[in-house]
Design a protein around this motif. Sequence first.
Motif, mmCIF file in Angstrom:
data_model
loop_
_atom_site.group_PDB
_atom_site.id
_atom_site.type_symbol
_atom_site.label_atom_id
_atom_site.label_comp_id
_atom_site.label_asym_id
_atom_site.label_seq_id
_atom_site.Cartn_x
_atom_site.Cartn_y
_atom_site.Cartn_z
ATOM 1 N N ALA A 113 0.865 -1.177 0.000
ATOM 2 C CA ALA A 113 0.000 0.000 0.000
ATOM 3 C C ALA A 113 0.901 1.227 0.000
ATOM 4 O O ALA A 113 1.894 1.270 0.735
ATOM 5 C CB ALA A 113 -0.914 0.002 1.213
ATOM 6 N N VAL A 114 0.542 2.205 -0.823
ATOM 7 C CA VAL A 114 1.331 3.430 -0.949
ATOM 8 C C VAL A 114 0.426 4.612 -0.635
ATOM 9 O O VAL A 114 -0.562 4.843 -1.331
ATOM 10 C CB VAL A 114 1.915 3.573 -2.374
ATOM 11 C CG1 VAL A 114 2.791 4.810 -2.473
ATOM 12 C CG2 VAL A 114 2.674 2.327 -2.787
ATOM 13 N N TRP A 115 0.764 5.349 0.428
ATOM 14 C CA TRP A 115 0.018 6.543 0.816
ATOM 15 C C TRP A 115 0.737 7.741 0.214
ATOM 16 O O TRP A 115 1.917 7.961 0.470
ATOM 17 C CB TRP A 115 -0.032 6.689 2.328
ATOM 18 C CG TRP A 115 -0.975 5.771 3.016
ATOM 19 C CD1 TRP A 115 -2.235 6.053 3.434
ATOM 20 C CD2 TRP A 115 -0.744 4.400 3.398
ATOM 21 N NE1 TRP A 115 -2.799 4.952 4.039
ATOM 22 C CE2 TRP A 115 -1.907 3.931 4.031
ATOM 23 C CE3 TRP A 115 0.323 3.526 3.258
ATOM 24 C CZ2 TRP A 115 -2.029 2.643 4.525
ATOM 25 C CZ3 TRP A 115 0.217 2.242 3.751
ATOM 26 C CH2 TRP A 115 -0.951 1.810 4.382
ATOM 27 N N ILE A 116 0.010 8.541 -0.568
ATOM 28 C CA ILE A 116 0.597 9.671 -1.279
ATOM 29 C C ILE A 116 -0.142 10.946 -0.855
ATOM 30 O O ILE A 116 -1.324 11.109 -1.160
ATOM 31 C CB ILE A 116 0.472 9.485 -2.802
ATOM 32 C CG1 ILE A 116 1.098 8.149 -3.214
ATOM 33 C CG2 ILE A 116 1.095 10.661 -3.545
ATOM 34 C CD1 ILE A 116 0.645 7.652 -4.566
ATOM 35 N N PRO A 117 0.542 11.855 -0.139
ATOM 36 C CA PRO A 117 -0.128 13.109 0.220
ATOM 37 C C PRO A 117 -0.352 13.964 -1.031
ATOM 38 O O PRO A 117 0.528 14.065 -1.885
ATOM 39 C CB PRO A 117 0.843 13.793 1.182
ATOM 40 C CG PRO A 117 2.097 12.995 1.183
ATOM 41 C CD PRO A 117 1.897 11.766 0.363
ATOM 42 N N GLU A 118 -1.529 14.520 -1.141
ATOM 43 C CA GLU A 118 -1.869 15.314 -2.322
ATOM 44 C C GLU A 118 -0.907 16.491 -2.497
ATOM 45 O O GLU A 118 -0.471 16.776 -3.605
ATOM 46 C CB GLU A 118 -3.302 15.838 -2.207
ATOM 47 C CG GLU A 118 -3.722 16.714 -3.369
ATOM 48 C CD GLU A 118 -5.084 17.340 -3.169
ATOM 49 O OE1 GLU A 118 -5.866 17.318 -4.127
ATOM 50 O OE2 GLU A 118 -5.364 17.845 -2.064
ATOM 51 N N LYS A 119 -0.557 17.150 -1.405
ATOM 52 C CA LYS A 119 0.249 18.363 -1.501
ATOM 53 C C LYS A 119 1.748 18.098 -1.596
ATOM 54 O O LYS A 119 2.485 18.954 -2.045
ATOM 55 C CB LYS A 119 -0.050 19.279 -0.324
ATOM 56 C CG LYS A 119 -1.481 19.783 -0.373
ATOM 57 C CD LYS A 119 -1.754 20.876 0.584
ATOM 58 C CE LYS A 119 -3.190 21.317 0.386
ATOM 59 N NZ LYS A 119 -3.602 22.316 1.306
ATOM 60 N N LYS A 120 2.202 16.926 -1.150
ATOM 61 C CA LYS A 120 3.629 16.590 -1.222
ATOM 62 C C LYS A 120 3.773 15.168 -1.745
ATOM 63 O O LYS A 120 4.125 14.256 -1.011
ATOM 64 C CB LYS A 120 4.277 16.730 0.158
ATOM 65 C CG LYS A 120 4.262 18.153 0.663
ATOM 66 C CD LYS A 120 4.928 18.278 1.998
ATOM 67 C CE LYS A 120 4.832 19.733 2.452
ATOM 68 N NZ LYS A 120 5.373 19.919 3.779
#
Length: 149
Positions: free
Chosen positions: A75-82
Motif C-alpha cells: 500500500a502506498v500513501w501519497i499526500p496530495e500536496k507533497k
Amino acid sequence: MKKALISICILVIVIAGFAAETYWKARKPYHEAYNKAVAVAKSEAGIRTSDAFYLYNGNSTYYVVVGKAGGKKKAVWIPEKKPKRVTVLDLNTGISKQDAVKQVVQKRQPDKILSVRLGMESQVPIWEVAYIKGNSLGYDEVPFLKKSN
C-alpha cells in the motif's frame, strides 16, 4: 404520429448525451487523481500493478494505491500536496479491510457499512469505515498497523 415518435427519440438521445457528459465531467477529477497516484506509486514505490485506489479526505487529502511490487502486495500513501513524501507498507503488516469492518461492527453495531478506505491521519495509516446507524452517518478510524504484543 411518426413525427412525434421521432421527436421523442431525439429528445431522449439529447438528454442521455447531456447526462453522460455531466457524469464524465464529475468523474474527471477522480480519474486525474487516480492517474497521478498510480504514476507516483510506480516511480516512488515500484508498484507494477494497481489493484485498488482510495481517495481519502481527512485533515489532509491522501491518495492510496494498493498493488504489487517485487512480488509483494503493498500500500502506498501519497499526500496530495507533497506527492514525493510517500509512505509504503507491505499490506500484510496491517490489518485487513475485513478485520477493520469487524472492529467497527463490534464497537458501533451499525445498520449498514457504506464504505471502507485506507487513509492517513497524523502520519498514522488507518482504515476509515463509513456506516449508517439509525438515521445517522458515522465514521470510524481503525489503525491499519497491527498492535505488537
